[in-house]
Design a protein around this motif. Structure first.
Motif, mmCIF file in Angstrom:
data_model
loop_
_atom_site.group_PDB
_atom_site.id
_atom_site.type_symbol
_atom_site.label_atom_id
_atom_site.label_comp_id
_atom_site.label_asym_id
_atom_site.label_seq_id
_atom_site.Cartn_x
_atom_site.Cartn_y
_atom_site.Cartn_z
ATOM 1 N N TRP A 359 31.763 32.658 14.824
ATOM 2 C CA TRP A 359 32.392 32.586 13.508
ATOM 3 C C TRP A 359 32.460 33.985 12.894
ATOM 4 C CZ3 TRP A 359 34.116 28.006 11.163
ATOM 5 C CH2 TRP A 359 33.761 26.818 11.813
ATOM 6 N N CYS A 361 33.536 35.327 9.461
ATOM 7 C CA CYS A 361 33.864 34.851 8.116
ATOM 8 C C CYS A 361 34.331 36.020 7.256
ATOM 9 C CB CYS A 361 32.652 34.190 7.482
ATOM 10 S SG CYS A 361 32.014 32.790 8.433
ATOM 11 N N VAL A 379 28.568 28.105 6.918
ATOM 12 C CA VAL A 379 28.656 27.896 8.361
ATOM 13 C C VAL A 379 27.260 27.746 8.951
ATOM 14 C CG1 VAL A 379 29.344 28.908 10.562
ATOM 15 C CG2 VAL A 379 30.851 29.121 8.581
ATOM 16 N N ILE A 415 27.364 34.042 14.004
ATOM 17 C CA ILE A 415 28.031 34.048 12.696
ATOM 18 C C ILE A 415 27.972 35.464 12.136
ATOM 19 C CG2 ILE A 415 28.107 33.036 10.377
ATOM 20 C CD1 ILE A 415 26.324 30.741 11.554
#
Length: 457
Positions: A359, A361, A379, A415
């Motif tokens: 991910w 972001c 997330v 992430i």
């Protein structure tokens, strides 16, 4: 009173800045103000056939297929959609092409004079500009996409000759309510007495049929008045009286496109006394329809997928699309995501979390933006929660459809936070292997900058 010094020759950028400052509320639901100005402009005098398209998701695709089919049949078509991805002109198309700046500024000047002391929102100004531009162009058909809801949306100043509701799900809770019955009631207000009202939602809230009966609309329901069937090579439409067999699948990708296409064909059947649509135009239109940013897959490797999915319903459809795509063992899905803080970001993430390995972001721009750090934390909460793939049921595939890939091992999910969408996308390109795929999603404001970066719009 109106004191602006702008005129039809002023740059579009100056007009848009003026529109952003003109009204105290970005979203101001209601038809009284915009209705008075529309009356002053003579909008109701247009002889064009008007098709109004509402719904939670699928509106843009439905308008695109209608537009392409009608153009292939030889009609002059004006199409109004929102929001835009990159250029404002995308909102107003005539015969498939965005109008020039001069067309828009001419309409803005006309509206500015007509409104007098009445304050209009950005969207209301845009809607009136589209309607008057279509009148000036003498189009045969206007395709008008509802911006938000239906009952109080500016597009509802128009009396539709045919209305379409594509889907009903939870979105814009602060304006439409938090349950499908209330939202369906709001959307159904685009229906008109004795006019066809198409509903493509396979499980519509009862409020839609109830409102149709209340106003005397001719309701066409999916699974009752029209349907589709298909196999691996082709599909077929069946309406109340009309059959269209052996159709090629629409060029638009996605699990819900046959629902949208069948709604389009139901609307055209309902309007068959006003519109002559040969089978060749249907075939050509379905193959030519295109909507940037809706399950848009770019050529080359790694695969890049762009989708403006920004609510749980759209994210669930996107998850199904991902699962059906060809999948290479050990390949990764890298999500480049940005969202607005007034959306249910956590529910969106839950729909896609089982299929995303990395991910990235990003922060979007503007006062409604969700910052990258906040999005990353959401997330992380979803990934760390137990049974991320079982707590919504939204990623289940349609019956008979098998997933081409396994769910991710959540213990290996990565992430990261990024400054903006372009930085996040560049990072994704740097870390992606040839067999990986990069998924860009979360908002029009997320996909637009990446398309601009790639030179696609």
């Amino acid at each position: 009173m109106n004191t602006t010094t702008l005129d039809q020759y002023s740059p579009l950028s100056q007009w848009l800045a003026h529109l952003e400052r003109l009204h105290p509320q970005v979203i101001d639901m209601g038809l009284e103000r915009v209705g008075k100005v529309a009356q002053s402009l003579g909008v109701a005098q247009s002889k064009a056939l008007k098709i109004v398209v509402g719904g939670t998701n699928g509106k843009g695709s439905t308008c695109a297929m209608l537009e392409a089919i009608l153009l292939a049949a030889g009609y002059r078509v004006g199409t109004y959609t929102s929001p835009h991805l990159v250029h404002y002109n995308e909102r107003i198309r005539i015969n498939g092409a965005p109008v020039e700046d001069a067309v828009i500024t001419t309409q803005f000047a006309r509206i500015e004079q007509a409104r007098g002391a009445i304050s209009l929102s950005y969207f209301e100004f845009s809607t009136l500009a589209a309607l008057t531009a279509f009148m000036d162009a003498n189009v045969d058909v206007m395709l008008l996409e509802v911006g938000l809801g239906g009952r109080l949306d500016a597009v509802n100043v128009v009396d539709a000759d045919c209305s379409i509701i594509t889907s009903v799900d939870i979105d814009h809770v602060e304006y439409l309510g938090d349950d499908r019955e209330q939202i369906g009631w709001e959307k159904a207000h685009i229906f008109r007495a004795d006019k066809p009202a198409i509903c493509a939602d396979p499980m519509p809230p009862a409020s839609i049929a109830r409102y149709a009966r209340q106003v005397g609309a001719d309701l066409w329901q999916f699974g009752v008045d029209f349907n589709y069937s298909g196999d691996a090579q082709q599909w077929a439409f069946a309406g109340r009286e009309q059959r269209r067999p052996a159709l090629a699948y629409p060029a638009l990708r996605g699990v819900n496109q046959l629902l949208n296409a069948s709604a389009v064909l139901a609307a055209l059947e309902a309007l068959r006394m006003q519109l002559v649509i040969p089978a060749s135009a249907v075939r050509e239109g379905l193959l030519r329809a295109a909507v940037p940013g809706r399950m848009q897959i770019l050529p080359g490797q790694p695969t890049v997928i762009l989708d403006v999915a920004h609510n749980p319903h759209a994210a669930g459809a996107l998850a199904q699309n991902l699962q059906q795509m060809p999948y290479q063992p050990h390949a990764k899905t890298i999500a480049v995501v940005g969202m607005l803080k007034d959306k249910d970001a956590k529910a969106v993430i839950q729909r896609l979390a089982p299929w995303v390995d990395i991910w990235l972001c990003a922060s979007l721009s503007g006062p409604r933006a969700l910052m990258a750090e906040e999005l990353s934390e959401l997330v992380n909460q979803v990934v760390q929660a137990p049974d991320i793939d079982d707590n919504t049921g939204s990623t289940a595939l349609s019956p008979g459809v098998r997933s081409s890939q396994p769910r991710v091992d959540k213990s290996t999910v990565q992430i990261q936070s990024c400054t903006d969408m372009v930085q996040a996308f560049v990072k994704a390109q740097e870390i992606a292997q040839l067999n990986d795929r990069i998924l860009v999603f979360g908002s029009f404001f997320a996909v637009g900058p990446v398309l601009t970066h790639l030179g696609r719009l």
